[in-house]
Structure formats: C-alpha cells, structure tokens
Enzyme design. Sequence first.
Site, mmCIF file in Angstrom:
data_model
loop_
_atom_site.group_PDB
_atom_site.id
_atom_site.type_symbol
_atom_site.label_atom_id
_atom_site.label_comp_id
_atom_site.label_asym_id
_atom_site.label_seq_id
_atom_site.Cartn_x
_atom_site.Cartn_y
_atom_site.Cartn_z
ATOM 1 N N THR A 170 0.848 -1.192 0.000
ATOM 2 C CA THR A 170 0.000 0.000 0.000
ATOM 3 C C THR A 170 0.881 1.239 0.000
ATOM 4 O OG1 THR A 170 0.019 0.240 2.411
ATOM 5 C CG2 THR A 170 -1.743 -1.111 1.441
ATOM 6 N N ASP A 171 0.320 2.335 -0.457
ATOM 7 C CA ASP A 171 0.955 3.605 -0.161
ATOM 8 C C ASP A 171 0.871 3.768 1.356
ATOM 9 O OD1 ASP A 171 2.123 6.074 -0.158
ATOM 10 O OD2 ASP A 171 0.859 6.925 -1.731
#
Length: 835
Positions: free
Chosen positions: A257-258
């Site tokens: 994920t970011d």
Amino acid sequence: MTDPTPPPPPADVDEPDEGGDRADGGDDLVARARELVARLTLEEKASLCQGSGPWHTRGIDRVDLPATQVNDGPHGVRVPSEGDAIGLVNSRPATCFPTASTMATTWDPDLLAQVGRAIGDEARALGTDVVLGPGANIKRSPLCGRNFEYFSEDPFLSGHLAAGLVAGIQSIGVGTSLKHFVANNQEHRRMTIDAVVDERTLREIYLAGFEHVVRTQQPWTIMCAYNRINGTYASDHHELLTSVLRDEWGFDGLVMTDWGAMNDRVAAVEAGCDLEMPGPVEGAADVLVAAVSNGRLDEAALDVVATRVVALALRAQPARDPNAAADLMINHQLARRVAARSCVLLRNDDDALPVRDGERVALLGLLAEKPRFQGTGSSRINPTRVEDLRTELTAELGDDRVVFARGYESPEELDEELLANAVAAASECDVAIVVVGLPDAYENEGDDRAHLRLPRTHDELVAAVAAAHDRVVVVVVNGAPVEMPWARDVEAILDAYLGGQAAGGGIADVLTGTVSPGGRLAETFPRRLEDVPSTSQFPGGPSIVEYREGVYVGYRFHDTVDADVLFPFGHGLGYEPVDWGEATLDVDTVSDADLSDGATVTVTVPVTNQGEGPTSEVVQVYVRDLEAAVHRPDRELKGFARVDLDPGQTAEVAIELDRRAFAWWDVEEHRWVVETGEVEVLVAASSRDVRSTLSLHVEGDRLTRRDVPRVYADPPAWLAVDRVSFETVLGRTVPPNDGFGKPFTRNTPLGALRKVVQGRLLLAGLERGLRRQYGDTPEVAPLVRAMLVEAPVRSLTQSGLSLEQVDTLLDLLNGQWGLGARRAYDQVTAALRNR
Ligand code: BGC
C-alpha cells in the site's frame, strides 16, 4: 562512499524482459518462499502482511527470514537519519537527480536507465532493498501538486521513461515500486477521493503506462494508490490488483500500500494486496487471524500474500553488501549532464542564446543564487552538494562577465529597489538572463495548485527587464507548466524544470553553449487554465471526481480541437539546424493477424545535423486513425527516438510500431481491438510540428464497422461533457458527491471531525503533536496540513492507536458514549489481563 567499479553497460530497456530476475532463479525463489511459509504459524503469516516499522517489512528470526528495507524514491534515495524516523526533515545524503517531470523532457529511456543504475548503487550503499518509485501517474491536470514526480500527460511516453528507470535500478539487484496504482491524479483529498473514470479511459490513458512497465520490466513491487477507483479503494481492488495486474499483465511481484492507504485488511488480501505500509498497526494481524479462524478468509489466500512478502525478502538478499559504496562525484556529474539535457529551449529568437564569447551577462533573480531544484514531500532528497547558477555561470564565463542582481525576494511583495537594481544591471550588459519559477509553497505533495501563475514579483521582473532590454532570456524553474504572460516580449525562454542538485551547472552549460539543449516537452503548456479539458472537474470532491474528459487528456484534447496552446507537447529547440529527410514506411498495409504474431511496421526518417556543433533530435511518431468506429483523439504518440548528432552527421532513425499502436480498448468485448481501415502515421518534431504524413492500410480483426452507441461514435461536446453523456459512457450513474457527516467512519477525513467538539479537541492535540515532531518548515507544513484535514480517521493507526482504539474513538466522536465507554473498558481490562 567511493566505488571503483566502472558503470555497467546500458540496459536495453525496450526489450521485454521475461519476469524480472527470473534468470536468477525466479521460480526457485517462489519455491523457497513457499517452503518457508509452510513452516510459519497462522499468526506469523498474518504478521508478515504489515510492515515492522516505517521502512521495513517484518523479518522472522525463528525461520531466518530477514526484513526488507524500502525507501523513497523516486529521483534519489531518501533514507531517514537517526532520530528522524520519517526522514522528512533529516535524511542521509544522496544524489538528488532531476525530478521525473524534468528527466521526462529528455525522451531518453537509456539515460533514465543510467540514472537508475546510479540510484541503485546508492540504494545498495545505504542498505535500501527497494526504491519507492518511479511514479507513472498521468498528468490529468497541470494543477496536480505532485506533477513534478510524474513524467507525462501521455501514457506511452510515461511508460517508456518509467521502464528506463526501473530497468536501471533493478539491474543493480535493487527493487523498485511502481506507483501510485492507479488514478492518483490529484492531491486534493487523495486519501479518500473516488476517481470516477470510464473503462476505456482507464485502459487507454491511466493504466497503459503501468502496463508497459509491468510487461517489459517486472518491477519487484507495485504501490497501490490512496484513492478509490470507481468506488473501491485501491488496496481492496481485486479487479485491478489481480485480474488486470497479475492475470492479464503477468505481474509476479508484490503489491504494497501507499503509506496509510490500507482500507479493509481482509478485502485487501483477497484482492492481491500483499503488504500494508507502514507498520506495525496494532490489531491488524489479529484481524486476519480472526478472519481465517471464522472462515471469512481462506488461509490459502493468506499463504499467497505471505509468500510474496517472503519472496521479496529473498530476492533482495543477493545484492546486499555491507561494504557497498557508490561514487558520489560521478553521480553528481551524471546529475549535471541530465540537468543540462533536460533543459527545454522553448523559443530562441534571433539566436538570443547561447551567450557568445566576450559578452557580459546580467543574471537576475534570487533563484539563480538560491536554487529550487526538487519538489517538496516524501520525494525530497538531502543532496550531497548543491550547485547554484550564479556560481556555475561565473565559473564558466569569469567574474567580470556576470553581473548579478536579486530582482525579487518575496514571491508576492514587490520590492521596487530590487527591481530597479535588476533593470540597471541589465542595462550594463549584452544579454539579460532572468531566472523565475515556482517556490515550494506553490507546488508540493499534499496540495494542488490553484492556478498556473508564477509569483507576481517574478512576472514583474521579467516585464520590467523586457521593457528595458532587447535581448532577454528567461530561465524558468518549475515542476509543471506555468503561464507566461510575457512570452512574446522576450527573446528566449529556457525551461529548466527542477534539475536536481546539479541544476545550476546544467543550466550554465546550456546558456554558454557547452551543451546544446535537447529537451522536448513531455506535457502541453496551455495558454490558460480554462483551456485544459479537466479543469471543470478538477479536483472535484468532497468525495468523488469525475473524469468527464475521458481520453482527451493533454494534447489529445488540444490537438483534436486545434486549440491555441502556449507550447505544444513534444516541443523544444536546439542550437543547431537539423534537416529532416523524407520519411517512409516499410509496408503500406498490415494485418491484425500479423501484428498479433509480433509483426511491426517500421517508420524510417533520416535526420541531419546541419550545424557546426553537436546536437540531438527527438523523432516522434503519432498515429491518426481515420476510420475508427469509436471517436478517437486526432493523434496519439506511438513511438519516439532520441538521437545525438555530430556536425554534418545523418542518422537513419527507425521506429517500430506494434499492434498496440493501432488498437483501442473495446468496452463491450473488454479487449484491445484493431479495426480495418486507413490510418495516417505522422512523423513529427512535436505534436504540432508534423514533418511527414504517411498512409497505411490496416486489415483488422473486423471487416465491417459495428454499431457502437452514439456516445462512443461522436466526439464529446468539447470541454462540456454533461453528466448524462458521461453516465452513458460510464455505463452507470455517477455516485453522489456527498460531504462527510455523522456517523463518522474509519474513512471520514479528519478535517470533517471539526463538526463536533470532541473532534476539534482531537485535531488540536494532533496538530500540536505533528508540529512538535516535524516543525513548521515550508518543506513539511503542507504535508502536515494535508494529514490533518484529509487523512481518514483510520490513519490514526500510524500515530500509534490500535484499530480497536480507533473504533472506540469513533464511538465517542459519534456521541455513542455508552458503546465507547464499553469498548474502552474492554480494552483496558484486556490490556491488564495480558500484563
Ligand atoms: C507517498 C508515497 C511515498 C510514501 C512513503 C506517501 O505519502 O504518497 O509516494 O513513497 O509516502 O514516503
């Protein structure tokens, strides 16, 4: 850091490479990872799905599994220094190369591969296993505050340049994280906004660049975006993360994920999102364990993501070397070469540039002395050294030939005295070089720009000098297009973008003619913001943004409607005249069957340097589909090549067009189709400067035109695509664009909590904490502001709250005092029990 090893040979970035380091044992890697995962407990497997800190995956000593270190990215390596866990304020020195928007103007994937190798070397020396970048998002609007980190408005160019950087970094044995997947085209509410985009546009514009990099380079990892895409958070998007990315494109790496982009942990595992970053998030692994135990999640799905985390750690091992070193001096020189090569000469009337022998130069503008050379936010590198233009130009020309005046101090408050001194300095000299640009506060991660203007004092300086001198050169320092109200009043404009730590030297080399400028715009410079097709729907919000302009992004729009632009896509001049001969195609007809078997059409054109110094040229090939069943942009970039030319030298430039050059995405059959019909192949020096138009007959996989809905057949009413037409293209109704009220949820932006008194108290406390941690410098202030206003409540887990505590807090914010108190009681007693 010193490195005795010579630079490795250039990577061939255009050749598809089957599965990254498969040659080094990719299958074996997966087998070893599987074997290791088989020895893990359910809890251990679940724990692998979150980072163990801001920049590490989790290692497990019991089975000798090492952690993997990941760091930003993308135009250098940002490894936090001790005492600053996030590294926004203080990171270890590394070469700050030109930003992506700058390197993009080279149109030179091989050069980007060279930069990638240098970044890979430094990453290895700093202990980084994966560099978080490059960013392959499309510049939907020139206003996006993070455009300096992206390459282009065009997916073909964007994909090929990103592929170059990935090839270079990975050739060192260091991984990359191609980001932010996908449709993260704005900063405004980036953590919650829903990008409403139709299937064809998603495929042709927003996914195509990512696709090229995945298919040809197999980046080790991909970073999913914060935002939602058509209603689903990127982290939970099964269709994008599994059906498209893995099943269709063959991606064999890991999706992370970011930072803080995880929405629903169980949905993410099922969707193919392997790793939540950063970590640890208290309670996150328990969610997965519970889901497996109660049957909501198949343990096999958890095994798959755990295997990918393990495989990444194993993949990173061979390149690790505690004694690794990088030659920072050589890298600085490379940064300077790239900075020079990235300068785009936008106009040069009467050969105002380069500065000639013996001429005196008035160098005007504070930016010449205090350079801005990169953007603000997570990509900010702590440079090993910084060159400023004043010092470098003086070094090249000599003290007596450069007169410097600041011209402005503040961006918006005019200082008459500084202005008068600058005009006076200009009047003493043969040529006036005015340096203007965007300060940090104007473009940064976390914020979008509100307009395209330069600071008022910069525009005033240019205007005053232009009124007093007849040879004025403007050097623009910017991460993205700006308006130039004075464009017709000056003799030359050199766009230097954000040239990294050696920008000063690179620009000086171009001004003095040591290097002939060869940059070409990778984006259109519109005359006015209103001319940009996305403007009426940018940035949207509070909860959705409609991509009504569809595929008509950048020049696809401007060239289709023949709009007046300031400078077109692909534009750029050199100092030497280059002659273009007659272009030819190797065939006059091609069939889809052959294209599907790998056949290509070759465009050839001879280009000759007719000048007295070395120069370069960029040949661009656009395809115009004359007979499509659906409406299509008037021209689309499908090939390009940059060539260096010695004086008198002719290069036969050959560019191949493959099947995709003639295809469009069919939303009914969900595939790329090639239709029967006539196309034109435009051989051009910019999207508006077509040197040859060649005809080609394409024998498609359909002999007759199908009946397509009118909305696909007729071009949209320019700039005013109404809701009804958009919904027809979308195939559904546009979701409501609601604000965020009560009940507050994990996805409510923090800013919305101001509506209740408890929320205001919470935010005040958070703000104090963040300011204490990061200070209030211009480098971090925008990010802190964005965090406080736009980050969803669930992101409080990054401030140390457990998921349960976040839910308790939500109860209290929603006025559910009983429920909140009950939960708090349970948490406290559980904590006491576990002591
Ligand atoms: C950015 C990413 C970056 C990450 C880690 C995020 O806020 O969007 O691009 O890699 O932080 O710094």
